[in-house]
Scaffold this motif. Structure first.
Motif, PDB file in Angstrom:
ATOM      1  N   LEU A 248       0.836  -1.210   0.000  1.00  0.00           N
ATOM      2  CA  LEU A 248       0.000   0.000   0.000  1.00  0.00           C
ATOM      3  C   LEU A 248       0.869   1.257   0.000  1.00  0.00           C
ATOM      4  O   LEU A 248       0.473   2.300  -0.496  1.00  0.00           O
ATOM      5  N   TYR A 249       2.061   1.160   0.613  1.00  0.00           N
ATOM      6  CA  TYR A 249       2.933   2.333   0.748  1.00  0.00           C
ATOM      7  C   TYR A 249       3.792   2.572  -0.493  1.00  0.00           C
ATOM      8  O   TYR A 249       4.363   3.649  -0.638  1.00  0.00           O
ATOM      9  N   VAL A 250       3.890   1.559  -1.344  1.00  0.00           N
ATOM     10  CA  VAL A 250       4.781   1.715  -2.511  1.00  0.00           C
ATOM     11  C   VAL A 250       4.028   1.605  -3.849  1.00  0.00           C
ATOM     12  O   VAL A 250       4.638   1.715  -4.903  1.00  0.00           O
ATOM     13  N   ALA A 251       2.707   1.404  -3.791  1.00  0.00           N
ATOM     14  CA  ALA A 251       1.934   1.320  -5.038  1.00  0.00           C
ATOM     15  C   ALA A 251       1.977   2.663  -5.766  1.00  0.00           C
ATOM     16  O   ALA A 251       2.145   3.715  -5.146  1.00  0.00           O
ATOM     17  N   ASP A 252       1.831   2.618  -7.083  1.00  0.00           N
ATOM     18  CA  ASP A 252       1.784   3.868  -7.872  1.00  0.00           C
ATOM     19  C   ASP A 252       0.456   4.583  -7.669  1.00  0.00           C
ATOM     20  O   ASP A 252       0.383   5.818  -7.659  1.00  0.00           O
ATOM     21  N   GLU A 253      -0.622   3.782  -7.587  1.00  0.00           N
ATOM     22  CA  GLU A 253      -1.965   4.340  -7.387  1.00  0.00           C
ATOM     23  C   GLU A 253      -2.730   3.367  -6.507  1.00  0.00           C
ATOM     24  O   GLU A 253      -2.440   2.160  -6.503  1.00  0.00           O
ATOM     25  N   LEU A 254      -3.728   3.897  -5.805  1.00  0.00           N
ATOM     26  CA  LEU A 254      -4.643   3.050  -5.020  1.00  0.00           C
ATOM     27  C   LEU A 254      -6.037   3.614  -5.178  1.00  0.00           C
ATOM     28  O   LEU A 254      -6.216   4.846  -5.240  1.00  0.00           O
ATOM     29  N   PHE A 255      -7.014   2.733  -5.227  1.00  0.00           N
ATOM     30  CA  PHE A 255      -8.398   3.236  -5.205  1.00  0.00           C
ATOM     31  C   PHE A 255      -9.335   2.208  -4.601  1.00  0.00           C
ATOM     32  O   PHE A 255      -9.032   1.015  -4.532  1.00  0.00           O
TER      33      PHE A 255
END
Ligand code: PMP
Length: 308
Positions: A248-255
């Motif tokens: 979660l801390y290194v993802a490019d995007e989250l939704f």
């Protein structure tokens, strides 16, 4: 008139429409005492071709599955309930709304697992805007990892959308709000990403979508399925695999995805910025593909819309 909900005129109950204020249950019904109620959350959109309910049969099929898991005898078929939802929206004169069918164990016997009490079926609908607020829509949400886990598989069955399960969801949401976050992401008992309090979670990593499998700790979201299908249309790879917290801390995007939530970007987790903190290009393209369908801007190529 409540200050909190925009009441509509009518609620469907066991085959007929009754006034909103008459849709009451006894305090000692099994549903109130023990949470024996299964439900759905569905949206009706105002499209260019008139009002239409999004993925209605799929939601009602899931309602049937929730009943089956909890051994609730639902007297109405998916087709009956499709009609019930359409008539409820139509007779309330609504164009766009949120529809909440509910099936619950009613009043009579006081046993915890009573099967003799009547099964009450309701379809309610009201006008309900942006669930996570304008900020969520426009700039993305600040969320945390919840200190509460989701229930383990073979405890509260994840595939059932049952009211009792939402005590856990409330703890997740209340924890987030108490800490000043808009929402939370909850982990499964083994410490892997499960879902939000009422949303599934997607990450974008190197241009591909990554989401947790349906593993007994999370709901098989219909918006999740919608996003997976829209991603296929757009040529975006989708990988269903266990997600460790730190991804979660290194993802490019989250939704998040969900019926009430729709598709909403997450801009930080535990005060760590996601990517550059702005709504990313993959989230944007999926959001706009979704908007095109629910506004009727493009043809309903997946037959996801049921006109009212
Ligand atoms: N998880 C939970 C716990 C939910 O309550 C919801 C909302 N129904 C979702 C996920 C998203 O599911 P859907 O896209 O079908 O609304």
């Amino acid at each position: 008139m409540s200050a909190f909900v925009k009441e509509s005129a009518l609620i469907w109950h066991n085959g007929r429409l009754i006034p909103w204020k008459d849709a009451t249950v006894h305090i000692l019904s099994t549903a109130v005492q023990f949470g024996s109620s299964v439900f759905e959350g569905i949206r009706c959109y105002k499209t260019k071709n008139g009002s239409a309910i999004f993925r209605l049969p799929e939601h009602l099929k899931r309602l049937h599955q929730s009943c089956r898991i909890y051994r609730i005898d639902l007297a109405y078929s998916v087709a009956d309930l499709v009609d019930a939802c359409r008539v409820t929206v139509r007779e309330n004169g609504m164009e766009a709304c949120y529809i909440r069918p509910m099936v619950l164990r009613g009043y009579g016997d006081m046993g915890m697992a009573s099967t003799v009490n009547p099964i009450e079926t309701y379809v309610t609908a009201w006008e309900w805007g942006n669930y996570l607020g304008q900020d969520g829509e426009q700039i993305g949400l600040d969320v945390c990892v919840s200190s509460w886990n989701r229930p383990a598989p073979n405890t509260s069955p994840g595939l059932a959308k049952a009211a009792g399960h939402y005590n856990n969801a409330q703890l997740i949401k209340l924890d987030a709000l108490a800490k000043g976050f808009a929402e939370a992401i909850a982990l499964s008992p083994d410490g892997l990403v499960s879902e939000g309090s009422g949303q599934n979670v997607f990450a974008v990593i190197d241009g591909a979508l990554v989401t947790s499998p349906i593993n007994g700790t999370n709901l098989s979201g219909i918006t999740r399925d919608t996003v997976i299908k829209l991603a296929a249309d757009l040529g975006i790879a989708v990988i269903e695999r266990p997600i460790p917290r730190e991804l979660l801390y290194v993802a490019d995007e989250l939704f998040y995805t969900g019926t009430a939530t729709e598709i909403v970007s997450i801009r930080s987790v535990d005060h760590i910025k996601v990517g550059d903190g702005k709504i990313g290009p993959v989230t944007r393209s999926l959001h706009s593909a979704f908007q095109d369908i629910i506004t009727g801007t493009v043809p309903d190529r997946h037959t996801w819309l049921t006109s009212i």
